[in-house]
Write a protein that holds these residues in place. Structure first.
Motif, PDB file in Angstrom:
ATOM      1  N   LEU A   1       3.866  23.261 -14.213  1.00  0.00           N
ATOM      2  CA  LEU A   1       4.838  24.045 -13.455  1.00  0.00           C
ATOM      3  C   LEU A   1       5.939  23.143 -12.912  1.00  0.00           C
ATOM      4  O   LEU A   1       5.668  22.025 -12.470  1.00  0.00           O
ATOM      5  CB  LEU A   1       4.166  24.760 -12.281  1.00  0.00           C
ATOM      6  N   THR A   2       7.173  23.640 -12.947  1.00  0.00           N
ATOM      7  CA  THR A   2       8.296  22.915 -12.354  1.00  0.00           C
ATOM      8  C   THR A   2       8.460  23.405 -10.924  1.00  0.00           C
ATOM      9  O   THR A   2       8.902  24.520 -10.673  1.00  0.00           O
ATOM     10  CB  THR A   2       9.589  23.145 -13.154  1.00  0.00           C
ATOM     11  N   MET A   3       8.060  22.555  -9.997  1.00  0.00           N
ATOM     12  CA  MET A   3       8.068  22.914  -8.581  1.00  0.00           C
ATOM     13  C   MET A   3       9.278  22.290  -7.884  1.00  0.00           C
ATOM     14  O   MET A   3       9.813  21.276  -8.327  1.00  0.00           O
ATOM     15  CB  MET A   3       6.767  22.451  -7.926  1.00  0.00           C
ATOM     16  N   VAL A   4       9.696  22.910  -6.788  1.00  0.00           N
ATOM     17  CA  VAL A   4      10.841  22.425  -6.018  1.00  0.00           C
ATOM     18  C   VAL A   4      10.331  21.661  -4.802  1.00  0.00           C
ATOM     19  O   VAL A   4       9.507  22.170  -4.036  1.00  0.00           O
ATOM     20  CB  VAL A   4      11.748  23.595  -5.577  1.00  0.00           C
ATOM     21  N   THR A   5      10.795  20.439  -4.635  1.00  0.00           N
ATOM     22  CA  THR A   5      10.351  19.604  -3.517  1.00  0.00           C
ATOM     23  C   THR A   5      11.069  20.019  -2.234  1.00  0.00           C
ATOM     24  O   THR A   5      11.974  20.855  -2.244  1.00  0.00           O
ATOM     25  CB  THR A   5      10.628  18.116  -3.805  1.00  0.00           C
ATOM     26  N   SER A   6      10.673  19.413  -1.131  1.00  0.00           N
ATOM     27  CA  SER A   6      11.241  19.784   0.168  1.00  0.00           C
ATOM     28  C   SER A   6      12.736  19.502   0.260  1.00  0.00           C
ATOM     29  O   SER A   6      13.438  20.117   1.055  1.00  0.00           O
ATOM     30  CB  SER A   6      10.520  19.033   1.287  1.00  0.00           C
ATOM     31  N   ASP A   7      13.239  18.579  -0.574  1.00  0.00           N
ATOM     32  CA  ASP A   7      14.678  18.294  -0.557  1.00  0.00           C
ATOM     33  C   ASP A   7      15.390  18.977  -1.724  1.00  0.00           C
ATOM     34  O   ASP A   7      16.441  18.521  -2.182  1.00  0.00           O
ATOM     35  CB  ASP A   7      14.933  16.784  -0.590  1.00  0.00           C
ATOM     36  N   SER A   8      14.788  20.057  -2.244  1.00  0.00           N
ATOM     37  CA  SER A   8      15.400  20.940  -3.257  1.00  0.00           C
ATOM     38  C   SER A   8      15.520  20.317  -4.638  1.00  0.00           C
ATOM     39  O   SER A   8      16.298  20.779  -5.460  1.00  0.00           O
ATOM     40  CB  SER A   8      16.787  21.412  -2.782  1.00  0.00           C
ATOM     41  N   ARG A   9      14.760  19.275  -4.922  1.00  0.00           N
ATOM     42  CA  ARG A   9      14.746  18.711  -6.276  1.00  0.00           C
ATOM     43  C   ARG A   9      13.603  19.300  -7.080  1.00  0.00           C
ATOM     44  O   ARG A   9      12.564  19.654  -6.541  1.00  0.00           O
ATOM     45  CB  ARG A   9      14.612  17.187  -6.218  1.00  0.00           C
ATOM     46  N   LYS A  10      13.803  19.388  -8.392  1.00  0.00           N
ATOM     47  CA  LYS A  10      12.782  19.954  -9.270  1.00  0.00           C
ATOM     48  C   LYS A  10      11.935  18.844  -9.880  1.00  0.00           C
ATOM     49  O   LYS A  10      12.460  17.809 -10.284  1.00  0.00           O
ATOM     50  CB  LYS A  10      13.431  20.791 -10.373  1.00  0.00           C
ATOM     51  N   LYS A  11      10.632  19.087  -9.958  1.00  0.00           N
ATOM     52  CA  LYS A  11       9.720  18.094 -10.525  1.00  0.00           C
ATOM     53  C   LYS A  11       8.549  18.811 -11.180  1.00  0.00           C
ATOM     54  O   LYS A  11       8.015  19.778 -10.640  1.00  0.00           O
ATOM     55  CB  LYS A  11       9.209  17.155  -9.429  1.00  0.00           C
ATOM     56  N   ALA A  12       8.166  18.342 -12.376  1.00  0.00           N
ATOM     57  CA  ALA A  12       7.066  18.962 -13.123  1.00  0.00           C
ATOM     58  C   ALA A  12       5.721  18.434 -12.635  1.00  0.00           C
ATOM     59  O   ALA A  12       5.559  17.236 -12.403  1.00  0.00           O
ATOM     60  CB  ALA A  12       7.224  18.685 -14.612  1.00  0.00           C
ATOM     61  N   HIS A  13       4.748  19.338 -12.483  1.00  0.00           N
ATOM     62  CA  HIS A  13       3.402  18.964 -12.043  1.00  0.00           C
ATOM     63  C   HIS A  13       2.370  19.731 -12.857  1.00  0.00           C
ATOM     64  O   HIS A  13       2.567  20.900 -13.201  1.00  0.00           O
ATOM     65  CB  HIS A  13       3.197  19.291 -10.561  1.00  0.00           C
ATOM     66  N   ASN A  14       1.259  19.069 -13.139  1.00  0.00           N
ATOM     67  CA  ASN A  14       0.154  19.736 -13.827  1.00  0.00           C
ATOM     68  C   ASN A  14      -0.713  20.476 -12.823  1.00  0.00           C
ATOM     69  O   ASN A  14      -1.108  19.923 -11.801  1.00  0.00           O
ATOM     70  CB  ASN A  14      -0.700  18.720 -14.597  1.00  0.00           C
ATOM     71  N   ILE A  15      -1.011  21.727 -13.164  1.00  0.00           N
ATOM     72  CA  ILE A  15      -1.866  22.579 -12.331  1.00  0.00           C
ATOM     73  C   ILE A  15      -3.106  22.937 -13.143  1.00  0.00           C
ATOM     74  O   ILE A  15      -3.015  23.294 -14.316  1.00  0.00           O
ATOM     75  CB  ILE A  15      -1.118  23.857 -11.906  1.00  0.00           C
TER      76      ILE A  15
ATOM     77  N   THR B   1       0.859  -1.195   0.000  1.00  0.00           N
ATOM     78  CA  THR B   1       0.000   0.000   0.000  1.00  0.00           C
ATOM     79  C   THR B   1       0.887   1.234   0.000  1.00  0.00           C
ATOM     80  O   THR B   1       1.856   1.311   0.773  1.00  0.00           O
ATOM     81  CB  THR B   1      -0.934   0.044   1.232  1.00  0.00           C
ATOM     82  N   TYR B   2       0.550   2.188  -0.870  1.00  0.00           N
ATOM     83  CA  TYR B   2       1.268   3.480  -0.882  1.00  0.00           C
ATOM     84  C   TYR B   2       0.299   4.619  -1.223  1.00  0.00           C
ATOM     85  O   TYR B   2       0.635   5.531  -1.965  1.00  0.00           O
ATOM     86  CB  TYR B   2       2.456   3.459  -1.840  1.00  0.00           C
ATOM     87  N   GLU B   3      -0.877   4.584  -0.629  1.00  0.00           N
ATOM     88  CA  GLU B   3      -1.851   5.637  -0.871  1.00  0.00           C
ATOM     89  C   GLU B   3      -1.372   6.953  -0.260  1.00  0.00           C
ATOM     90  O   GLU B   3      -0.561   6.984   0.662  1.00  0.00           O
ATOM     91  CB  GLU B   3      -3.210   5.244  -0.289  1.00  0.00           C
ATOM     92  N   ASN B   4      -1.895   8.068  -0.803  1.00  0.00           N
ATOM     93  CA  ASN B   4      -1.546   9.414  -0.328  1.00  0.00           C
ATOM     94  C   ASN B   4      -0.055   9.717  -0.457  1.00  0.00           C
ATOM     95  O   ASN B   4       0.562  10.303   0.427  1.00  0.00           O
ATOM     96  CB  ASN B   4      -2.004   9.612   1.121  1.00  0.00           C
ATOM     97  N   ASN B   5       0.522   9.276  -1.570  1.00  0.00           N
ATOM     98  CA  ASN B   5       1.833   9.742  -2.010  1.00  0.00           C
ATOM     99  C   ASN B   5       1.574  10.573  -3.259  1.00  0.00           C
ATOM    100  O   ASN B   5       1.330  10.027  -4.339  1.00  0.00           O
ATOM    101  CB  ASN B   5       2.765   8.569  -2.322  1.00  0.00           C
ATOM    102  N   ALA B   6       1.626  11.888  -3.123  1.00  0.00           N
ATOM    103  CA  ALA B   6       1.108  12.796  -4.154  1.00  0.00           C
ATOM    104  C   ALA B   6       1.771  12.617  -5.508  1.00  0.00           C
ATOM    105  O   ALA B   6       1.156  12.889  -6.542  1.00  0.00           O
ATOM    106  CB  ALA B   6       1.270  14.245  -3.690  1.00  0.00           C
ATOM    107  N   TYR B   7       3.034  12.166  -5.518  1.00  0.00           N
ATOM    108  CA  TYR B   7       3.759  12.131  -6.778  1.00  0.00           C
ATOM    109  C   TYR B   7       3.594  10.814  -7.537  1.00  0.00           C
ATOM    110  O   TYR B   7       4.046  10.690  -8.669  1.00  0.00           O
ATOM    111  CB  TYR B   7       5.255  12.388  -6.534  1.00  0.00           C
ATOM    112  N   LEU B   8       2.973   9.822  -6.921  1.00  0.00           N
ATOM    113  CA  LEU B   8       2.787   8.541  -7.594  1.00  0.00           C
ATOM    114  C   LEU B   8       1.515   8.566  -8.423  1.00  0.00           C
ATOM    115  O   LEU B   8       0.511   9.158  -8.035  1.00  0.00           O
ATOM    116  CB  LEU B   8       2.739   7.400  -6.578  1.00  0.00           C
TER     117      LEU B   8
END
Length: 632
Positions: free
Chosen positions: A373-387, A97-104
């Motif tokens: 948008l290319t957002m910065v995660t809490s550990d300073s990595r960049k990741k693209a997300h649809n808004i 189970t890995y529910e509520n992992n926003a990036y998956l």
């Protein structure tokens, strides 16, 4: 220093233990653990661990060498996981189970199902049927397509006596080409498909490069109903089934059927020709479409008796890993956002499933638009997300991070309703809002940080003479000109930001033929670009949609504002004689198609590919006859 120690592991064992190698069940939830806290050397001593709970932590991935050879059950709910492929190190895993992992996403579901051959339950759902499809049917078809791609495009490029450098070059080209061109299944699974295609292609090259390839590839199979149902993911299966069962009307999703294959050059005795025919799609064929699902998902209280709530907007989500977003039509997925009444819905067009639904009790939504948008995660990595931006009667823009299922902010853009919104194709944070206050505003919505803090600012205000209904940025110069269809005409503005003037009047208004003369005064409630130059608009008169040239109509060299210009008409499309307003018009530039709904619930489709070349010439003449639809 790691948060995990031998003493902690012994204490959190269920039941508590005195030796690490005796622990079979371990609860490490709610410890604020990060990936670096999972020490492989310490975990390698948990040789008999079967159940592990890592829920409610801050993990973004798994280390590759945790060495838990007997692990059967794993709980990773409520973390920040971004990748699941490292889970292949737990081959005996049966429940995950890995529910509520926003990036998956759905693609990750399919990856773990393929990688973990013993997996039975994923996020609480039995995946036995789906697993058979992913591990066998999907793999068989992709292998067939990969082999056919090699046969058709690369087999003859490799000399009989080849050098290591030639092999390396061919391998690099083949891997790039096959991931781009081999397609199977819904677009929402494109990331998983590319991942599997690369894997299959590498295995194929390792086994076959330098050997005679088998040209008799497996013909493509038709998917039967059982296979079709088996593609449902555990996440989709968890959705409220009633929303699908009770769906009957307003949104009609039409999906292009597969185009006809070209068998003219194949013969029964030529196996390679047969393969080629089965893998090559003819260009320039008419797209044939038919209703696939009828959804009534915007009704008040999900009532099947509500036929008054209207649908106002329908926009496909861009694919995150499609590279540059220059053509939002080509890079769209099978997930569509719709709005109407108090709700915004996300729908999987392949299955007809309502994936998500957002409600604002006091709102009536009129428009939705996507950006990446290319957002910065809490550990300073960049990741693209649809808004997703949604707006309507209250004049407020809601900003929704869809993957996280979170409305993270709002912009109080206008004091009157917002008729339509659209994002710039070149500046991902630039959002245009067109309102009943007779203004079009340009906003910079900013990029939210890892805590969703953001700052929006207004960059420009365009004054209109009447209410703007539809807006479109000119494809050849999207940072300079904006076109708007309004209640009282069609207007153009210079939107270049290096000009000092923040509030601007329109630069041009366009004249169109009327019943007996020409006029600028008419409602333009449909507006879109067919290509870089051809504009499609309605309705200056009933029963007609105009196609006209932007470059030949707009005099960019002229000086002054509020100039009147004649639209250079290229053709008229035959359409319904209705006087009903606001029926949506849209285009597919990639296929050179125009679509328009009518008052009876039909969709009029126009294939204009045979006309656009002539229209593009400097002396292109107007088509004398009205162009009939290819299909209604």
């Amino acid at each position: 220093m790691s948060k995990i120690t031998t003493e902690l592991l012994l204490e959190r064992a269920v039941p508590r233990s005195t030796r690490l190698r005796k622990i079979e069940t371990l609860n490490l939830s709610k410890l604020q653990l990060k990936t670096g806290d999972l020490d492989p050397r310490l975990f390698s001593r948990l040789r008999h661990l079967q159940k592990l709970d890592l829920s409610d932590n801050l993990l973004d991935k798994f280390p590759n060498s945790l060495t838990l050879p007997d692990l059967r059950v794993l709980n990773c709910n409520n973390n920040k996981l971004e990748d699941v492929t490292a889970l292949k190190q737990f081959p005996l895993l049966e429940e995950l189970t890995y529910e509520n992992n926003a990036y998956l996403t759905l693609n990750d579901d399919y990856k773990v199902i393929f990688l973990l051959q013993n997996l039975r339950l994923l996020n609480g759902k039995d995946i036995t049927k789906l697993a058979n499809h992913v591990r066998r049917v999907n793999s068989r078809k992709l292998t067939s397509k990969v082999t056919a791609h090699w046969e058709k495009f690369f087999r003859d490029q490799l000399p009989e006596k080849h050098t290591a450098e030639q092999v390396k070059s061919i391998k690099k080209k083949f891997l790039k080409s096959v991931q781009t061109n081999v397609v199977y299944g819904p677009s929402s699974l494109s990331e998983f498909t590319r991942w599997r295609v690369k894997m299959i292609a590498e295995e194929f090259l390792a086994q076959s490069l330098g050997l005679e390839l088998n040209s008799d590839t497996e013909p493509e199979e038709k998917t039967d109903e059982n296979e079709e149902e088996s593609t449902e993911s555990p996440r989709e299966a968890a959705e409220d089934v009633a929303q699908v069962v009770h769906i009957y009307d307003p949104l009609v999703t039409v999906t292009p059927s597969k185009r006809k294959r070209n068998h003219s050059k194949s013969s029964p005795g030529n196996k390679r020709s047969k393969t080629k025919a089965n893998t090559e799609e003819e260009a320039a064929e008419d797209v044939s479409a038919e209703p696939l699902h009828f959804l009534q998902c915007h009704s008040k209280g999900n009532s099947r008796e509500d036929f008054k709530t209207q649908l106002w907007s329908c926009v496909f989500e861009p694919v995150l890993d499609s590279g540059a977003r220059k053509d939002p039509i080509v890079s769209s997925s099978r997930t569509v956002a719709t709005c109407g009444g108090e709700s915004v819905c996300l729908i999987d067009c392949e299955t007809g499933t309502v994936l998500k639904k957002y409600k604002v009790a006091t709102e009536e939504f009129f428009s939705v638009a996507w950006t990446t948008l290319t957002m910065v995660t809490s550990d300073s990595r960049k990741k693209a997300h649809n808004i997703l931006a949604a707006a309507g009667r209250r004049g407020i823009v809601k900003l929704i991070h869809v993957a996280a299922d979170f409305c993270y902010g709002e912009i109080k853009a206008h004091k009157k309703p917002i008729a339509t919104v659209c994002f710039s194709p070149t500046q991902e944070t630039h959002l245009f809002t067109a309102s009943y206050d007779k203004r079009i505003a340009l906003w910079d919505i900013g990029i939210p940080d890892c805590d969703y803090n953001f700052k929006a600012s207004q960059l420009l205000v365009l004054e209109t003479a009447s209410i703007p209904l539809r807006i479109a940025l000119v494809p050849t110069c999207p940072e300079q000109y904006l076109l708007a269809g309004c209640e009282d005409g069609c207007f153009a503005w210079n939107i270049k930001l290096d000009k000092g003037q923040k509030s601007r009047p329109f630069e041009a208004i366009f004249q169109f033929p009327d019943e007996e003369s020409v006029t600028t005064s008419h409602r333009v409630d449909g507006l879109a670009f067919l290509n870089d130059d051809v504009v499609v608009s309605k309705s200056s008169k009933p029963g007609c949609i105009y196609l006209w040239s932007w470059s030949r109509s707009f005099d960019a060299k002229g000086k002054g504002c509020q100039r009147t210009m004649s639209a250079v008409i290229l053709a008229e499309l035959e359409w319904s004689m209705t006087d009903m307003s606001y029926l949506t018009l849209s285009t597919c530039p990639a296929k050179e198609y125009v679509f328009c709904g009518d008052e009876e619930g039909s969709v009029w489709m126009y294939n204009l590919s045979s006309y656009t070349t002539a229209w593009g010439s400097a002396k292109g003449k107007r088509s004398e006859r009205r162009i009939s639809p290819s299909q209604v």
